[in-house]
Design an enzyme around this catalytic site. Structure first.
Site, mmCIF file in Angstrom:
data_model
loop_
_atom_site.group_PDB
_atom_site.id
_atom_site.type_symbol
_atom_site.label_atom_id
_atom_site.label_comp_id
_atom_site.label_asym_id
_atom_site.label_seq_id
_atom_site.Cartn_x
_atom_site.Cartn_y
_atom_site.Cartn_z
ATOM 1 N N LYS D 12 -2.845 17.424 1.872
ATOM 2 C CA LYS D 12 -2.950 16.402 2.904
ATOM 3 C C LYS D 12 -2.230 15.157 2.399
ATOM 4 O O LYS D 12 -2.460 14.709 1.274
ATOM 5 C CB LYS D 12 -4.420 16.066 3.181
ATOM 6 C CG LYS D 12 -4.617 15.285 4.458
ATOM 7 C CD LYS D 12 -4.234 16.087 5.703
ATOM 8 C CE LYS D 12 -5.378 16.316 6.645
ATOM 9 N NZ LYS D 12 -5.083 17.339 7.646
ATOM 10 N N THR D 58 -6.330 21.439 4.441
ATOM 11 C CA THR D 58 -5.984 20.047 4.144
ATOM 12 C C THR D 58 -7.016 19.115 4.766
ATOM 13 O O THR D 58 -7.248 18.027 4.254
ATOM 14 C CB THR D 58 -4.566 19.711 4.627
ATOM 15 O OG1 THR D 58 -4.511 19.785 6.049
ATOM 16 C CG2 THR D 58 -3.540 20.658 4.018
ATOM 17 N N HIS D 246 23.144 -5.961 -2.179
ATOM 18 C CA HIS D 246 24.315 -6.836 -2.312
ATOM 19 C C HIS D 246 24.211 -8.082 -1.436
ATOM 20 O O HIS D 246 23.843 -7.999 -0.260
ATOM 21 C CB HIS D 246 25.581 -6.076 -1.936
ATOM 22 C CG HIS D 246 25.784 -4.819 -2.714
ATOM 23 N ND1 HIS D 246 25.754 -4.776 -4.090
ATOM 24 C CD2 HIS D 246 26.010 -3.540 -2.313
ATOM 25 C CE1 HIS D 246 25.964 -3.527 -4.496
ATOM 26 N NE2 HIS D 246 26.113 -2.759 -3.445
#
Lengths: 292, 292, 292, 292
Positions: D12, D58, D246
């Site tokens: 999960k 899960t 940048h």
């Protein structure tokens, strides 16, 4: 001179609903929606003293969305939005105005051995939209489209623009034109063949974007709106937000190469943003609360 | 006992390139890519003392991507990635290993009055991927697919699982199964009909997802991997990350309604995440630096 | 009955500007902004026939943002927005109305060995906002705050609400209240101590959120707006969009545990959305084009 | 030559947990987590034939996270991750290895009239991380930090790099250096003063970023890693992914202006990406399944 409550509304946003219609044991249809509701009305007490007697909980709105989806299939999203908005205004006295927004995600049947699969899909691009307002000043419906990214690799110019000491852009007679279309169109009435109207508007928008030789994205915007309205008498106003997704020709001269419209950098930010409305000159005005 | 530099690499990520091929004045082809490069090699000095003599600036990598795209059309993305990776290793002595990742966004021609438009497109769903490593241990190529969301509204069960005191899930013999496919498959060699291979693998993945009566998403995963490998001898390994995008049947009993598999809530989080590999038992191992 | 152009505007969105002020060789100040401009005016020709004579390219707007930032330091973002908007209207005859939106990201000096570092920062949470309209109907300024997520773990109730057959929510006298504040407040004039005003409004919003014993998020919203206006005479109207970020008490009874307000699930969607306005009853109306 | 199942795991992901500790009626502590679990083990049958007898759902993992959070307060996230991972391996025979990942979001008490509020917070920047693996080869713990964006407006150079025909970058002795730190550090053991260790590592990373006069981001990376390890004997390895965000000096010469390091464009893409490891030369190797 005092401090007072002004316009307000509240509701449940982004109720994710998938509705399955089981035509038979294996053949299904699905509708995948994101539904948002906003109500306004007699809500001063909750703001001023926390008295919630007039407050329909947003949790209840969520439940109504799901319950209504069970009662009948969703149908066209404009119908579903109308059904919800009308109920909210009719059933709850403190609610004066209901706004309902529905986004629908497209799914295409997966191609299996025997053709289109009866209950398996992959998700496509582009989102269909419907917005409805229902209140004391009437009911209006807007339909729309978003997250449709389109691009032309030629057939777009931009020159003859206003110049001054801050100008650095060079005019061009051949550039890439790309945008992510957010389009809305307002219906004259509250009944229509919503599905056919949407399909036609969608096709028109793409076709006109493609076929218009563009001198400015504004020109393309207007052409798209004009065509949608011209083709469908039931539509009275179209609104667009078109980000100009810049593609810059890369300077390859440091590498000894020319670049005759072949290699572009797709930039993120900043981007142009062109917003505009096209409408019939006899259109009744849009309601203030219409959720474009 | 000292502190030392371990594995490292650097490069330019997400160089956005749109390449136009002008077949004639109006008929074009486009390729829309996101290219990322990572280099490793003799880079201790820049880390330890800031001596950059062996550092090819990431700005130069950006330039190489664009310049190479001009030199020849991009072609299949596996080829483009190979061309870049091989150059980077061959041209710069300090570079021992180059990894190149390419994501390609699909564009479909807009339907205009006369059929598919020669230079206008709308962007579709799903991203094609290619990853290449080129280094002292050889060159390998992986292809893949991501952001393809698929859903089955039936033909999926989940029961017979391990239970204990923390179990609350009820077994089901009919649920929605949905996932966003991230798939990768590794090629045995460095030459192939990349385009045909990708198209076939993509079609196979979707078809098997659709046609597999699923008792677990793991079973579907394995079936997808097995089919891709079985159909193409040139593929030796497939890897998947499949989020289980849960759709929960809404409890409508408070409203006096049943819900026989019709109204679902599409949940965001948490989600299941199923990861797995399917491979030929005689496959050479994947290189450690292969960018899956 | 014809089809005509309606309201429209265009501009450059999301110009990302970082301005460094070098107080001396090592001590700097920085401002990190996202600037968006939208112009309206005499723009029919570009829409109707692609005549761009009145179109100031969005690229030029980008250049103006950067050039103005060099001419003087940015200063408070309201001032910068005013400076840009006034120039755009004054310098270009076809431009009738300029809207400028500025988002500012907060940076805090990193703590180094000798205290706050003179030229190194880490980015904080929460975004400051300024919006300006300058046009034939005057000039107005709005300030604001967004992306400030706040949470109270008690001191929030919700009960006494409207119930009907769709009600499933249970009343509570103790819940988590959490929201991501999007707040805007309109200034009476076009000159103020912008920085002090913002700092005070921000502190007030957070303090009132914390200190208000809440019977509804609407009540908290109103209290926040009222306090901001009450404390600053120069402010005439406040608007809020407050998502109700639901935290659900997890049902632990299947594991034989109670849950006395300790373990919560933070949900994503759906969420409540509470929108409201608080204003002085003698406030002049906001201009239609004011970018809230 | 056959097709076989390779490495796999499932679990999960992104269980969102907010845990409130009520020290008294008004004074609370909160912990805000995102927990992900992945298990591997005897899972062939579910892949090959859909036999789920060894599959812990899960959904059960989700329940365990919440139930464990109720049983005791979460404590330091490394402890919570260890507690979960050890349980999962110990309690379920088919589970051989458990990986647990925890992200923790920081909250700061809101300043109210009487100082820090006892139960109201605003969310701060930067995410704390813990990852644990527990399996047949042992147990290991990694801690970390992400989403911490830092910037220096001077004290960064970049020159002396490798040049060739594709070079366009000019060397600089004064540039903005900015990155979003993703850092991980591995502990030698499975017991530590986790909170103090994290606070110290976090402070060190920021301070070294600020104080290092940088000739390359790689140099800064190494200095950061070296300092973290040098200060804490219990740490054996640090890994970083540092995007070089940048900032380009804007060319203002078209407007007749110079730009002595004052006005910068913050670019989105492409960006540099610097990845590197710093470790003790006598460190035991990291386990393959350790979730960095």
């Amino acid at each position: 001179m005092g401090i007072v409550l002004g316009p307000n509304r509240y509701g449940k946003a982004e109720v994710r609903l998938v509705r399955v219609v089981r035509e038979d044991a294996v053949r299904h249809e699905i509708t995948d929606l994101n539904v948002s509701i906003a109500l306004s009305g007699d809500l001063a007490a909750t703001h001023l003293v926390g008295d919630n007697a007039n407050v329909l909980p947003t949790d209840t709105m969520r439940g109504i969305v799901y319950s209504f989806a069970r009662e009948w299939p969703v149908g066209e999203i404009e119908e579903f939005a109308l059904r919800l908005a009308r109920h909210l205004v009719a059933a709850y006295a403190p609610v004066h105005t209901a706004r309902v927004r529905v986004h629908a995600y497209p799914w295409e049947r997966i191609t299996a051995a025997n053709g289109p699969h009866p209950h398996a899909w992959s998700r496509g691009a582009g989102t269909r939209y419907a917005g409805v307002v229902c209140g004391p000043d009437g009911t209006q419906v807007v339909s729309g489209l978003e997250d449709v990214t389109v691009l032309k690799s030629t057939g777009s110019e931009f020159h003859g623009f206003l110049t001054d000491r801050y100008t650095t852009l060079r005019p061009t007679d051949d550039r890439i034109l790309a945008t992510s279309v957010q389009a809305r169109w307002r219906h004259a009435g509250v009944a229509a063949d919503w599905g056919a109207s949407f399909a036609r508007a969608r096709a028109t928008l793409l076709r006109v974007f493609a076929d218009t030789h563009s001198l400015a994205l504004q020109q393309t915007l207007y052409a798209m709106g004009e065509a949608v309205l011209a083709e469908q008498n039931g539509l009275v106003e179209a609104r667009f937000a078109l980000p100009n997704k810049h593609h810059f020709l890369v300077d390859l001269s440091p590498y000894g190469q020319d670049n005759p419209g072949e290699v572009y950098h797709a930039a993120d930010r900043p981007y142009g943003l062109i917003e505009g409305t096209v409408l019939r000159d006899d259109a009744a005005p849009a309601l203030a609360e219409l959720p474009w």
